[in-house]
Design a protein around this motif. Sequence first.
Motif, PDB file in Angstrom:
ATOM      1  N   GLN A 190      42.672  40.887  42.573  1.00  0.00           N
ATOM      2  CA  GLN A 190      43.731  40.245  43.356  1.00  0.00           C
ATOM      3  C   GLN A 190      44.679  39.433  42.480  1.00  0.00           C
ATOM      4  O   GLN A 190      45.825  39.213  42.840  1.00  0.00           O
ATOM      5  CB  GLN A 190      43.116  39.353  44.439  1.00  0.00           C
ATOM      6  N   HIS A 242      46.776  47.411  48.319  1.00  0.00           N
ATOM      7  CA  HIS A 242      46.148  46.462  49.246  1.00  0.00           C
ATOM      8  C   HIS A 242      46.521  45.005  48.979  1.00  0.00           C
ATOM      9  O   HIS A 242      46.855  44.258  49.881  1.00  0.00           O
ATOM     10  CB  HIS A 242      44.627  46.625  49.167  1.00  0.00           C
ATOM     11  N   ARG A 243      46.463  44.603  47.710  1.00  0.00           N
ATOM     12  CA  ARG A 243      46.561  43.170  47.433  1.00  0.00           C
ATOM     13  C   ARG A 243      47.935  42.589  47.736  1.00  0.00           C
ATOM     14  O   ARG A 243      48.066  41.387  47.944  1.00  0.00           O
ATOM     15  CB  ARG A 243      46.163  42.876  45.986  1.00  0.00           C
ATOM     16  N   MET A 256      49.737  43.499  50.345  1.00  0.00           N
ATOM     17  CA  MET A 256      50.058  43.686  51.758  1.00  0.00           C
ATOM     18  C   MET A 256      49.456  42.546  52.560  1.00  0.00           C
ATOM     19  O   MET A 256      48.610  41.805  52.077  1.00  0.00           O
ATOM     20  CB  MET A 256      49.537  45.034  52.237  1.00  0.00           C
TER      21      MET A 256
END
Lengths: 334, 261, 293
Positions: free
Chosen positions: B82, B109-110, B112
Amino acid sequence: MHERRLGTWLFALGILLFPLIVHSNYLLSILIMIGFYSLVCNGLTMLMGYAGQISLGHAAFYGIGAYTTAYLSATHGWSPWLSIIAGAVISAFIAFIVGIPTFKLKGHYLALATLGFGVIVYTCFKEFTSITGGMNGFFGIPSIKLFAWEFSNDARFYYLIWTVVLLSLLFSQNIIHSRVGRALRSIEGSEAASDAVGIDIMRYKLQVFVYSAICASIAGSLYAHYVTFINPQAFDAMLSIYFLIMVITGGASSIWGAVIGSSVFVLLSELLKEVVPLVFSNAGGEFEIVFFGVLLVVMLIYMPNGLTAAWKKITGKWRTSTTLSPAAKGGGGR
Amino acid sequence: MKRNGQVLLTVEHITKQFGGVVAVNDVSFDVNKGEILAVIGPNGAGKTTLFNIVTGILAPSSGTVRFNGTDITGKKPYQIAQLGMTRTFQNLEVFTNMSVIENVMTGAHRNMKTSFLQAGLRVPSVKKEEKAVEEKAMRCLEKVGIAHLAYERAETLPYGNQRLLEIARAIAAEPALILLDEPMAGLNDEESRWLVEVILQLRKEGLTFVFVEHDMETVMAISDHIVVLDNGVKIGEGTPEEIYRNKAVVAAYLGEEETVC
Amino acid sequence: MEVFSQFIQLFFSGLTIGSIYALIAIGFVVTYNVTGVLNFAQGEFAMLGALTAISLSGAGLPLWAAISLAIAIVVLIGALFEKTAIYPARHSSGATLIIITIGVSFVFRGLAIFIWGTQPKSLRPFTANDPITIFQAVLLPQNLWAIAISLVGVFSMGYFFNKTYIGKAVSACVVNKFAARLMGIHPEKMSLIAISISAGLGALAGIVIAPISGASYNMGMMLGMKAFVAAVIGGLTNAPAAVVGAFLLGILESFAEGFWSAGLKDAISFALLLMMLFVKPNGLFAKATGKRV
């Protein structure tokens, strides 16, 4: 994208029209049972199929939903709507607390822990007689009212349960095709890689476990208001395993797996109850488990991804072989 | 140190013991922004252990790892990711249960924001975010040259393309640093050349790479800086030319694995 | 004195039930070690053994013959189970294999309903069952039989795995499948042997308990799950530890039942299971508290 929504709308239309075309209370009652199970399996498919985490204890949440709403609405006179929500909140809370240590476990250990959880909750239903009525059961659960409209007959209840099922399917479908759904699926795909792109695996396992618990709880609550009488045996370890059979039969390659698995299960058990006594006159009790056992073994050995995947495989065979680009084929590798 | 530039990753006195065995012994080095750094060494030199410590899979017995000014020692792998450090895997960890583009979208992912509830209710922001991330994923696939396979199932891709997919997934996270675990393993010459080209292009766009590699040809061709491990100890570091001239390295490394070069 | 006699009474009934759990738990551990399968159908072997022995004995066979034949039949069923359900799925994931064994347990239970119906049946005690009084606690000879037979079973298993060629071969598969194959031992064959033996042990457990608590088609599930708890206490891979776990569990349950509530004893057992899994997943007797992730 649009194809996805179209299927849902067609399905909704079919649900809407069915009672208008077919006038059979027996069939309606079967469809209502399918509705309860579809709701449970919807959450469970997200947990097992998409996130790849086994649960052998979901009958517990089904039961917690049923007993909470029964106790609050019958004993304390709450509105069933409120008591159903209370059941869902309690189930969510328990799922969260139990989930924290449980999802540190994997494979065999996870299966055992969820099974143990289910047995403990079942035993509580049996033993806390002052609340649950114990093995004698819990009587007099009120039916649900919406203003003056009472969901007391099968046709009305049918619309109630299937509305909830459809909403939950829609919710799940939205989840699957989103950041959250990809995170869940990535856990099943490869936990190492999920980690490597910054996905908090534990958080998502817990979220989907809580979601599946809420689905099961609401289904159990609605079931309680439908049958108006419950006893612990309706929520034992066997039911958890039946849920498992439904999820596996339906498969997890689409959310429709939940509905298909539940339908196959309920229809098959009704059929067996009709047919088997004709052939074996001394069959009694839960003899149909033979067939479910065979179904489970055969499915897992020959169709491990469930009926929906098998169907996709059959219908998709030509498609994939023509769309695979030459570059992909000629890419080399080992 | 005569390298100039901003330090992105600092490995400080890292030691890792397994029982009585010292797998990594007091290793230190810096990675600068925009640099391609290779960690090399014979089998059992401690490269993988070091790699696992930097990515958070293992905790070091002592020492610290600093990334972008943050102490990441003992942080969990997903927390480190992250912060902007992603990786690829030697033995490929593609999400076989998704399409190619979904793999890459998962990589984003990180950056969003959609939460469980928002996703389920599909609020308008989710739609917007999905559209944006799909476009971004497509650009990542274009960069590695497999955009035409975006909607195939990831498991149907041949080995070399799966490696490229992993890189696309790693860059979708818009990381500051990418760790590559033996990126050339299992690739044929043509695929290796293309991968080198991809890595060099990405570096031009500002990415930093650390990689563990056996293939000396690639290491010498693309690295700005090389760290050499042997028996868990750092026995040398420098530019490829310096490594060639380093007697200790030649003795320990090349002496043992002559066939490599 | 009264508390003391109750104590003795509970202790003995704990040992009795513990000895049953022990036999089944050994089967678990042996199967798990050799095949990697957590066999949920293990408890059903006890049910099949008990009901088969009851039928054979009812058909006029002398008790010893009925028992031996019943065990032999269940061993064959175990072998058939391995060939039809475990072997074809041997490359599946652990969770899949578990579910397959659940499926098989359903098949066994359902078949039992077809054959024996749903009414509980009972087997006559092995010997005259006149109560014996020790410290004012009343014990039945069948309880002593159960404990004795289980101990003999446990020790003969120990002998089998440590001293005989086949036993050593099976153990070798546990240690290293590849090396075992190099030595000319086929892991597949060992899987067959291990599951057959486990089936036989399960059958013996069912037969021993049948005169005490009766036998019915649904007795296997709970017995199997309790034996699981015992095996987990022992760390799943350690047979002697599982036996100790089984006796501990039996005694705990017996006291829970005696001093508290018969209904809640299951909850206590499974709460223990969860605690073990959460806190000491490698078993109570594991040397290192290694993290199992």
